[in-house]
Structure formats: structure tokens, C-alpha cells
Design an enzyme around this catalytic site. Structure first.
Site, PDB file in Angstrom:
ATOM      1  N   HIS A   1     -60.975  32.057  42.358  1.00  0.00           N
ATOM      2  CA  HIS A   1     -59.798  31.186  42.476  1.00  0.00           C
ATOM      3  C   HIS A   1     -59.721  30.242  41.276  1.00  0.00           C
ATOM      4  O   HIS A   1     -60.755  29.750  40.797  1.00  0.00           O
ATOM      5  CB  HIS A   1     -59.843  30.380  43.773  1.00  0.00           C
ATOM      6  CG  HIS A   1     -60.005  31.222  45.001  1.00  0.00           C
ATOM      7  ND1 HIS A   1     -58.992  32.002  45.503  1.00  0.00           N
ATOM      8  CD2 HIS A   1     -61.073  31.409  45.812  1.00  0.00           C
ATOM      9  CE1 HIS A   1     -59.424  32.631  46.588  1.00  0.00           C
ATOM     10  NE2 HIS A   1     -60.681  32.289  46.792  1.00  0.00           N
TER      11      HIS A   1
ATOM     12  N   ASN B   1     -45.684  17.379  39.175  1.00  0.00           N
ATOM     13  CA  ASN B   1     -46.931  16.986  38.513  1.00  0.00           C
ATOM     14  C   ASN B   1     -47.431  15.697  39.165  1.00  0.00           C
ATOM     15  O   ASN B   1     -46.912  14.618  38.907  1.00  0.00           O
ATOM     16  CB  ASN B   1     -46.682  16.776  37.019  1.00  0.00           C
ATOM     17  CG  ASN B   1     -47.939  16.361  36.259  1.00  0.00           C
ATOM     18  OD1 ASN B   1     -48.969  16.069  36.846  1.00  0.00           O
ATOM     19  ND2 ASN B   1     -47.849  16.348  34.934  1.00  0.00           N
TER      20      ASN B   1
ATOM     21  N   CYS C   1     -54.505  12.723  33.245  1.00  0.00           N
ATOM     22  CA  CYS C   1     -54.423  13.659  34.368  1.00  0.00           C
ATOM     23  C   CYS C   1     -55.745  14.367  34.662  1.00  0.00           C
ATOM     24  O   CYS C   1     -55.874  14.999  35.709  1.00  0.00           O
ATOM     25  CB  CYS C   1     -53.347  14.700  34.093  1.00  0.00           C
ATOM     26  SG  CYS C   1     -51.686  13.999  33.910  1.00  0.00           S
TER      27      CYS C   1
ATOM     28  N   HIS D   1     -43.986  23.540  41.924  1.00  0.00           N
ATOM     29  CA  HIS D   1     -42.674  23.700  42.546  1.00  0.00           C
ATOM     30  C   HIS D   1     -42.492  22.754  43.730  1.00  0.00           C
ATOM     31  O   HIS D   1     -41.446  22.112  43.867  1.00  0.00           O
ATOM     32  CB  HIS D   1     -42.508  25.155  43.011  1.00  0.00           C
ATOM     33  CG  HIS D   1     -41.172  25.439  43.643  1.00  0.00           C
ATOM     34  ND1 HIS D   1     -40.938  25.251  44.989  1.00  0.00           N
ATOM     35  CD2 HIS D   1     -40.001  25.873  43.105  1.00  0.00           C
ATOM     36  CE1 HIS D   1     -39.683  25.578  45.264  1.00  0.00           C
ATOM     37  NE2 HIS D   1     -39.093  25.960  44.139  1.00  0.00           N
TER      38      HIS D   1
ATOM     39  N   HIS E   1     -54.440  22.560  36.394  1.00  0.00           N
ATOM     40  CA  HIS E   1     -53.623  21.350  36.520  1.00  0.00           C
ATOM     41  C   HIS E   1     -52.149  21.672  36.355  1.00  0.00           C
ATOM     42  O   HIS E   1     -51.730  22.266  35.347  1.00  0.00           O
ATOM     43  CB  HIS E   1     -54.063  20.324  35.469  1.00  0.00           C
ATOM     44  CG  HIS E   1     -53.104  19.191  35.295  1.00  0.00           C
ATOM     45  ND1 HIS E   1     -52.645  18.425  36.343  1.00  0.00           N
ATOM     46  CD2 HIS E   1     -52.505  18.693  34.175  1.00  0.00           C
ATOM     47  CE1 HIS E   1     -51.821  17.506  35.889  1.00  0.00           C
ATOM     48  NE2 HIS E   1     -51.713  17.651  34.583  1.00  0.00           N
TER      49      HIS E   1
END
Length: 505
Positions: free
Chosen positions: A400, A437, A237, A433, A404
Site C-alpha cells: 500500500h 489537501n 505538509c 477528491h 501526500h
């Protein structure tokens, strides 16, 4: 009488927290004053020095000033030598300095609504497939409820079929929809012709067909024959940051060109149909998604670019056996393939994060924070080994944070360890949400969220941080070149007004 005593006691209890409150306020302003003093220390030291020089010059006789001018005027050798050194040094600096890398724009793929999957539909389809026992179905249902995912995430077409059709053709179709969807929008928004692309980097961890995904893009858009193309597989990832780093290095070598980075993952052929609990978790978390990013080293793109790449820091813990196997693709006892997640995953991720920020900290933190960290480290080493290490305040370095969206536990852990506020992890939680992922592309959905909310201002600094198998922790630091607005067909375009939403615990 007793009532009066109780009233006095209540008043005393109410007053007790006041000194603690005042102390915390005082400490807050003391720390702010300390940061201001250290940050502007050079300026504060130069002001008295300049004052002394001005006073000394004002007290000099006109004859002394005239003699000094004549000395400088006729000392031709010194002037030529200084000029030569200045010109030579400037030339060397200009020729050897790294080229600036600009992010012109990026695009995230949004799947069609017919691919969305509600929890009840997910569980019912899993039951109808007949591969899972009741214990596994209940386990997946509980994971979904606690995952932080919403009811609008997407699964590929093949997983909506009963029975599923995880064929090579279906996997190719998923890859094409995601990559081409993101690239079509990117080219439309930037007005860049595919023939102008000189570098292409594609990363997808689990699906690596022949010809490669990068070759599929070259064929689709008829990219030029001398393009430098790369296809990164099996890097997890965090491969999106690795792809950015590779593109950055290539842009240092090849002048006046564009680089496109495509980050995605493929679910179709990597769904687990067994009953091993540690291998069922990815089924509940991973969803369809992908992003395409346009980078440039052209000075002419500075004005229209959204961001400038400042730093990339990569950490690899693969030398440790536990870290190497904490995210591991394997077959279970009955020969069904899936990705197993170790129970030590969060501890290993924490160690990788610590190593990464130890390298990143000196590059981005103000001097005041570095001094505090160094001082506490020395005290811990020399005097008190049990003393807690000072955790730098990264909120002073970044406006900001794009963490991940690997799962709720990942976001919770980083929020706690980095002492972030809920607003700093809002983009990560809302991305998890809304889209789940999406692997290496999740940090781009998060950046798109910040843009859609209208929060990105010129000069703002962004920290993208991702974890991946291997085990790796990688960071990318960007700086906004202007007040950034969301690009056309942002993935949040039709739903940003509904966010943030409350995540049920």
C-alpha cells in the site's frame, strides 16, 4: 484479388505484436524467477550443505560418534565459556535493541456538512469578497477544475462569511474543532484515558498561537503535569512524519507509556486575499482536516495494535536556495500575506524523492532489486554515463502507498517516477477528491481509505510519503499487525461505497 491481398496483409499485421507479447511475458517470468532465486539463495545453498553433512554423519562408525560425545561431555571449560558468551550477548542485545513502537489506532476529523464548498460557491464567494480581479477569479476557477478536488471538501466557518472573518478567535475555533474532534473519537475508540498519555506532539505549520496548540490540548483534556509535550510549527505538509519520528524517539527513552501525535493545518488566518497567481494556488487546494494518532511502546498493546512502525527516513534539501524558497510564505507587492509556490516545485520534489528513496531502498527492497540497482549504477559510472538508472520496483516492498495528497501533479509525478499502478495511488487520488489537501494529515485519510475498503491484511507493508516546505521529503514505513478494519466514525464511513470515482481530466 486486391481484397484477398488486403485480407492477408491485415492478418499479418495482427500477428506482428504476438512475438513482442511473448517476449514481454518471457521477460516477466525471467524476472520473477530471478527474484525468487535471489530471495531464497541462502536456503537453496543450505539444502545441499545439509545433505552433505547428513550423509557424512550417517557414514560415521558408532565408535566415532561415541568418542565425539565424550569429548563434548567432558570439555567443561568450553561449555561454560560458550554459555557465558551466549548469555552475555543475549543480555546486551535485549538491553540495547530499539523498542517496538505500535500504532494502536488513529482518527481523522470529518467536518460538518454545512462547511462543504462547491466550486460555484467558492468562485461566487471570492467574487463577493471584492479582493480579486477577474483574471484572478478565472485563474482560481481553472485551478479548481483541474485540481482533482471534488465538490464536498471543507473550508472553515470564517471563510463562509461575507465578508470573511479571519480573526485570531476564528482561527482558535477552527483549531479546537479539528483537534478536539479527532481526539474525542480516538479516546472513545481506544478506551484510553487522557491521564495515561505520557508524550504529546502537535504539528501545525502556519498557526502558532500563545499558549501553543499542544498547551490547548493539555488544558482541554487535563493531561498530567509531567507530560512531555512538543509543538512543531513551520515545517510544512511533511511535518506529520516528523512528528511520528519525534514520538518514536521519545518512546525509546520513556518506558511503558503512550504517545499522541496530532497533525493539522489552519486555514482561517492564512487565506490569501491578493492577486498574485503563485500565491492563489493554496487557496484552491488546502482544506480543513486533521488527524490524531495513538502510539505505544507497551508489549501488552502488541495484540490490539493495528500497525508496527518499521522505518522513518527524513530528507532535507534546505541547504539549496531554490529548494528553500520553492514553498515560501511572504507578502506580495501590496503587502498581502500568502504562501508562494515556485514553478520549480515539482523538479525540486523529484530531487528530494530521489534522495529519500536512495536511503529507504536498502532498508525495504529485496536483495534482488538492490543487486539490479547496484549493477546498473556501476555500469553507468564505469561504462556509459548516458545509460538510464534502474528504478527499483517498490511494489515488491510495499502493498500500500499513501502519497501526500498535495495536488494532482504531485500524485501523477510519483505514479510515473515509481512506476506505480492506478490501484496504488487510488487512496491518494480519492482523498484529494473527497477532502482536498489537508496538509500533514492527508496520509492518514489515505490510510483510513484503505482500511474502509477492507484491503489491509496482516503483514501488509505501508509506505507513507510526504513533501513539505524547507524543502523536505519524509517517509514512514508501517506493517499491519492483523487484518485491519476501519475504526468507528471513520471519515469514509458514509461515502466509501461511492468510491473510487472517475476523476475528470
Amino acid at each position: 484479388m486486391d481484397n484477398n491481398r488486403e485480407g492477408v496483409q491485415i492478418q499479418q499485421n495482427r500477428r506482428l505484436p504476438l512475438p513482442d507479447f511473448l517476449q514481454s511475458v518471457n521477460l516477466k517470468y525471467v524476472k520473477l524467477g530471478y527474484h525468487y532465486l535471489i530471495t531464497h539463495l541462502l536456503t537453496l545453498c543450505l539444502i545441499p550443505l545439509m545433505s552433505v553433512i547428513i550423509i557424512q554423519v550417517s557414514q560415521m562408525n558408532p565408535q566415532d560418534i561415541h568418542q565425539l560425545w565424550l569429548h563434548l561431555k567432558y570439555n567443561l571449560v568450553s561449555v561454560i565459556a560458550c554459555s557465558t558468551i551466549l548469555v552475555f550477548g543475549s543480555t546486551v542485545y535485549i538491553m540495547t535493541r530499539p523498542r517496538s513502537v505500535y500504532l494502536v489506532d488513529f482518527s481523522c476529523y470529518k467536518p460538518p456538512s454545512n462547511l462543504s464548498v462547491k466550486f460555484t460557491k467558492f468562485v461566487e464567494h471570492s467574487r463577493l469578497k471584492g479582493d480579486f480581479d477577474e483574471s484572478s477569479l478565472e485563474f482560481q476557477r481553472k485551478i479548481l477544475e483541474r485540481s482533482g478536488l471534488g465538490e464536498e471538501t471543507y473550508l472553515p466557518e470564517a471563510m463562509h462569511q461575507i465578508p470573511p472573518t479571519p480573526s485570531m478567535a476564528s482561527a482558535r475555533e477552527e483549531a479546537e474543532q479539528v483537534m478536539y474532534g479527532a481526539l474525542d473519537n480516538l479516546f472513545a475508540n481506544t478506551k484510553i484515558k487522557p491521564k495515561d498519555i505520557g508524550i504529546l506532539v502537535v504539528n501545525c505549520s502556519l498557526f502558532n498561537p500563545t499558549p501553543s496548540l499542544s498547551a490547548m490540548i493539555v488544558n482541554k483534556y487535563k493531561l498530567r503535569g509531567n507530560i512531555r509535550s512538543f509543538n512543531l510549527g513551520g515545517m510544512g505538509c511533511s511535518a506529520g512524519v516528523i512528528a511520528i519520528d519525534l514520538a518514536k524517539d521519545m518512546l525509546q527513552v520513556h518506558r511503558n507509556t503512550y504517545a499522541v501525535v496530532v497533525s493539522t493545518e489552519n486555514i482561517t488566518q492564512n487565506w490569501y486575499f491578493g492577486n498574485k497567481k503563485s500565491m492563489l494556488i493554496p487557496n484552491c487546494l488546502f482544506r480543513v482536516g486533521g488527524a490524531a494518532v495513538l502510539l505505544s511502546n507497551k508489549g501488552s498493546d502488541r495484540r490490539r495494535a493495528k500497525y508496527k512502525l518499521v522505518h522513518v527516513v527524513r530528507t532535507h534539501k534546505g541547504a539549496d536556495d531554490k529548494a528553500f524558497k520553492c514553498v515560501y510564505q511572504e507578502q506580495d507587492d501590496v503587502g498581502k500575506t500568502g504562501v508562494s509556490l515556485s514553478k520549480d516545485l515539482m523538479a525540486i520534489a523529484g530531487g528530494a524523492l530521489k534522495t529519500n528513496i536512495t536511503t529507504l531502498g536498502p532498508l525495504v527492497l529485496p536483495v534482488s532489486e538492490q543487486l539490479l540497482f547496484f549493477t546498473t549504477l556501476v555500469v553507468k559510472k564505469l561504462f556509459n554515463a548516458k545509460a538510464k538508472p534502474y528504478i527499483p520496483d517498490f511494489k515488491l516492498a510495499f502493498e500500500h502507498f499513501c502519497i501526500h495528497a498535495g495536488g494532482r501533479a504531485v500524485i501523477d509525478e510519483l505514479e510515473k517516477n515509481l512506476q506505480l499502478l492506478p490501484m496504488h495511488v487510488e487512496a491518494s487520488r480519492m482523498t484529494l477528491h473527497r477532502f482536498g489537501n489537508t496538509s500533514s494529515s492527508s496520509i492518514w485519510y489515505e490510510l483510513a481509505y484503505i482500511e474502509a475498503k477492507g484491503r489491509m491484511r496482516k503483514g501488509n507493508r505501508i509506505w507513507q510519503i510526504a513533501f513539505g516546505s524547507g524543502f523536505k521529503c519524509n517517509s514512514a514505513v508501517w506493517q499491519a499487525m492483523k487484518h485491519v478494519r476501519a475504526s468507528s466514525k471513520s471519515p469514509w464511513e458514509d461515502c466509501i461505497d461511492r468510491y473510487p470515482v472517475e476523476i475528470v481530466t
